[in-house]
Design an enzyme around this catalytic site. Structure first.
Site, PDB file in Angstrom:
ATOM      1  N   CYS A 387       0.839  -1.200   0.000  1.00  0.00           N
ATOM      2  CA  CYS A 387       0.000   0.000   0.000  1.00  0.00           C
ATOM      3  C   CYS A 387       0.880   1.260   0.000  1.00  0.00           C
ATOM      4  O   CYS A 387       1.494   1.551  -1.010  1.00  0.00           O
ATOM      5  CB  CYS A 387      -1.003  -0.039   1.144  1.00  0.00           C
ATOM      6  N   HIS A 512      -3.698  -4.954   0.531  1.00  0.00           N
ATOM      7  CA  HIS A 512      -3.111  -5.464   1.776  1.00  0.00           C
ATOM      8  C   HIS A 512      -3.186  -6.997   1.803  1.00  0.00           C
ATOM      9  O   HIS A 512      -4.130  -7.549   2.386  1.00  0.00           O
ATOM     10  CB  HIS A 512      -3.859  -4.894   2.984  1.00  0.00           C
ATOM     11  N   GLU A 514      -1.644  -9.074   3.552  1.00  0.00           N
ATOM     12  CA  GLU A 514      -1.520  -9.649   4.907  1.00  0.00           C
ATOM     13  C   GLU A 514      -2.886  -9.982   5.509  1.00  0.00           C
ATOM     14  O   GLU A 514      -2.983 -10.826   6.394  1.00  0.00           O
ATOM     15  CB  GLU A 514      -0.730  -8.708   5.830  1.00  0.00           C
TER      16      GLU A 514
END
Ligand code: GLN
Length: 562
Positions: A387, A512, A514
């Site tokens: 990001c 994102h 994750e």
């Protein structure tokens, strides 16, 4: 035919905050799933913010984003990592959200002249939303944020009290997580804080059925009996919740304490014995990796508060597990990189095998991140930008490779060439605070790219939380100098992934990843990034497209800067 009835488990916490209710709830979810049950989770947060999206990471830790674009509490991340339940905006209720709904109903005259009150109007709204969010599963695990005794959580606890009564004892259980500290001066585990906390819970009408006692050593029978007596909980319901080195040990530990068996008995659920082998294998791989350690520098602003990078941390751990190695994470404060010279930067990043720049908001520390990105690019150190990390990688490339002086994101320098900017339609509403791109968006990858290699597929979906995008006016200038835009939105208007072909591993993504990493499989981008870091650690990092060299090769490494 009536729909199957959902059973409920309510998790509360006592004595201190951060006692691990979220992980305990997630682990219970994992255990029940291992018995073949369908579960879901709900988090009830007592704060007045409608959602945590507006809170500083220092206040609240990470904001976890769901597929449907809700900004939620980080516990929803634990739930998604530990179970197959998929979270939506309905799975996180806050006081703000409940009051907002009740007040708008009142304004619409829906209460037909009644005086609108906490009981029954607020509690009814809580119950209705809770039941709606949890329909259709076998067991719903509902976690109440905060600590018993807080003023703010009272309406939620009152709703839980009412629900327990309405649903009946075989359809709802209460699990209270408390602390049993070891006092070394007395060489004793102390049960008093637990006694007080249970007393407080019983005063508001909730008798806990099970106590999960956080402790640094197992509770012996005598301690359990004492707690049982004072807390009015059968002794088999007093469970040790031991501190663990690896979060993923928790389901196994609870199973060994008989927790899943007990829950199924209380809730009158017939289910098979759980298959704990996958969790055992996971813990084994975490605890005893065979392929060494990769040192990864995480260069960010919130490095002092680990909770703000919760999912990121876990995703890196998952990447390590998948590569059968350990990751040693060095959190580097990006502001310190701004205050030092080239030698200082080299020193700060010296033993690192890879650099990761995570997401973030605000200008502070951004120049330090650009310094770290430049270092990774020039020293051929594996790099992963997420990001904001990706946006700054584009700015760094623009400045130092494409010759666009002072290139930056419009978020930080309105006068600089804005290689990262709001999209034209957002610029029109800039004054009102342009809207964020939130939640899942599809992305199409370029064939043969690093991203394609990592994912093994060309079409992906990932979660977003940002306002700014790569400015299409600069695409040509960047691409002509070698930046590869390897992932875009299906209509090609939004750049989602960038990479550098003449580098062993350099990738940035606007989303994102994750948030979607799971312990059993790992996320493709994290698995691939940790592999690059480990290859580097083992001296096997090869430029892309060439064969991996088997034994120590001089290769471009960070050590060459000394
Ligand atoms: N601040 C940047 C934006 O709003 C990046 C956000 C992030 O990293 N999550 O676009």
């Amino acid at each position: 035919m009536g729909a199957k009835r959902t059973k409920y488990l309510f998790t509360t916490g006592g004595v201190v905050s951060s006692i691990g209710k979220g992980l305990a709830s997630a682990s219970i979810g994992a255990l029940l799933e291992a018995r073949g049950l369908r579960v879901t989770h709900v988090k009830l947060d007592p704060y007045i913010n409608v959602d945590p999206g507006t809170m500083s990471p220092y206040q609240h830790g990470e904001v976890y984003v769901t597929d449907d674009g809700a900004e939620t509490d980080l516990d929803l991340g634990h739930y998604e990592r530990f179970t197959n339940a998929r979270m939506t905006r309905a799975n996180n209720l806050t006081t703000g959200k409940i009051y907002q709904a009740v007040i708008s109903k009142e304004r619409r005259g829906e209460y037909l002249g009644a005086t609108v009150q906490v009981i029954p109007h607020i509690t009814d709204e809580i119950k209705a939303r809770l039941l709606e969010a949890t329909a259709g599963v076998d067991v719903a695990i509902v976690e109440i944020g905060g600590t018993v005794g807080d003023i703010e959580s009272l309406p939620f606890l009152e709703a839980v009290r009412q629900l327990k009564l309405e649903l009946g004892p075989t359809n709802a259980v209460s699990v209270h997580v408390t602390l049993v500290p070891y006092i070394s001066a007395a060489s004793e585990l102390k049960t008093k804080p637990t006694q007080h906390s249970v007393k407080e819970l019983r005063e508001i009408g909730i008798q806990p059925d099970i106590l999960l006692c956080r402790t640094d050593r197992p509770l012996d029978r005598a301690v359990k009996e004492k707690i049982s007596l004072f807390a009015n909980v059968p002794v088999d319901g007093v469970i040790s919740a031991l501190d663990v080195a690896c979060l993923y040990e928790l389901p196994g530990l609870f199973h060994a304490e008989g927790l899943d068996e007990l829950l199924c008995e209380r809730l009158n659920i017939w289910s098979r014995q759980p298959d704990m082998a996958p969790w055992q294998r996971l813990v084994e791989r975490f605890t005893r990796p065979t392929r060494g350690t990769a040192v990864i520098a995480v260069v960010g602003k919130y490095v002092h508060l680990r909770d703000s990078y919760k999912s990121l941390h876990e995703a890196l751990v998952h990447g390590a597990i998948a590569n059968d190695c350990r990751v040693d994470l060095r959190y580097v404060d990006s502001e310190t990189l701004e205050k030092t010279d080239a030698a200082g930067v080299a020193e700060a990043l010296a033993d690192c095998h890879a650099i990761l720049v995570p997401g973030g908001f605000g200008e502070r520390g951004t120049e330090g991140k650009i310094t770290a990105i430049r270092y990774a690019r020039e020293k051929a150190l594996p790099f992963f930008g997420i990001c904001l990390g990706m946006q700054l990688a584009v700015a760094e490339f623009a400045r130092h490779v494409a010759g666009i002086e002072h290139a930056n994101s419009a978020e930080f320098d309105p006068r600089a060439p804005a290689v990262i900017d709001l999209m034209p339609e957002q610029r029109a509403v800039r004054e009102k605070g342009a809207t964020m791109r939130l939640g899942a968006y599809p992305c199409v990858l370029e064939k043969g790219s690093l991203a394609h290699e990592a994912y093994g597929t060309l079409e992906i979906s990932e979660r977003h939380r940002h306002r700014y995008e790569v400015n299409n006016d600069f695409r040509e200038a960047l691409v002509s100098k070698g930046l590869v835009l390897s992932g875009t939105s299906p209509d090609k208007r939004l750049v989602e992934v960038v990479e550098l072909p003449n580098h062993p591993y350099f990738l940035g993504c606007q989303f994102h990843p994750e948030l979607k990493s799971r312990p059993m499989t790992g996320h493709p981008l994290f698995v691939r990034f940790v592999k690059a870091a480990l290859d580097h650690a083992l001296g096997r990092l090869a430029p892309r497209g060439r064969e991996e060299r088997p034994s120590p090769a001089p290769g471009p490494t960070v050590h060459s800067v000394h």
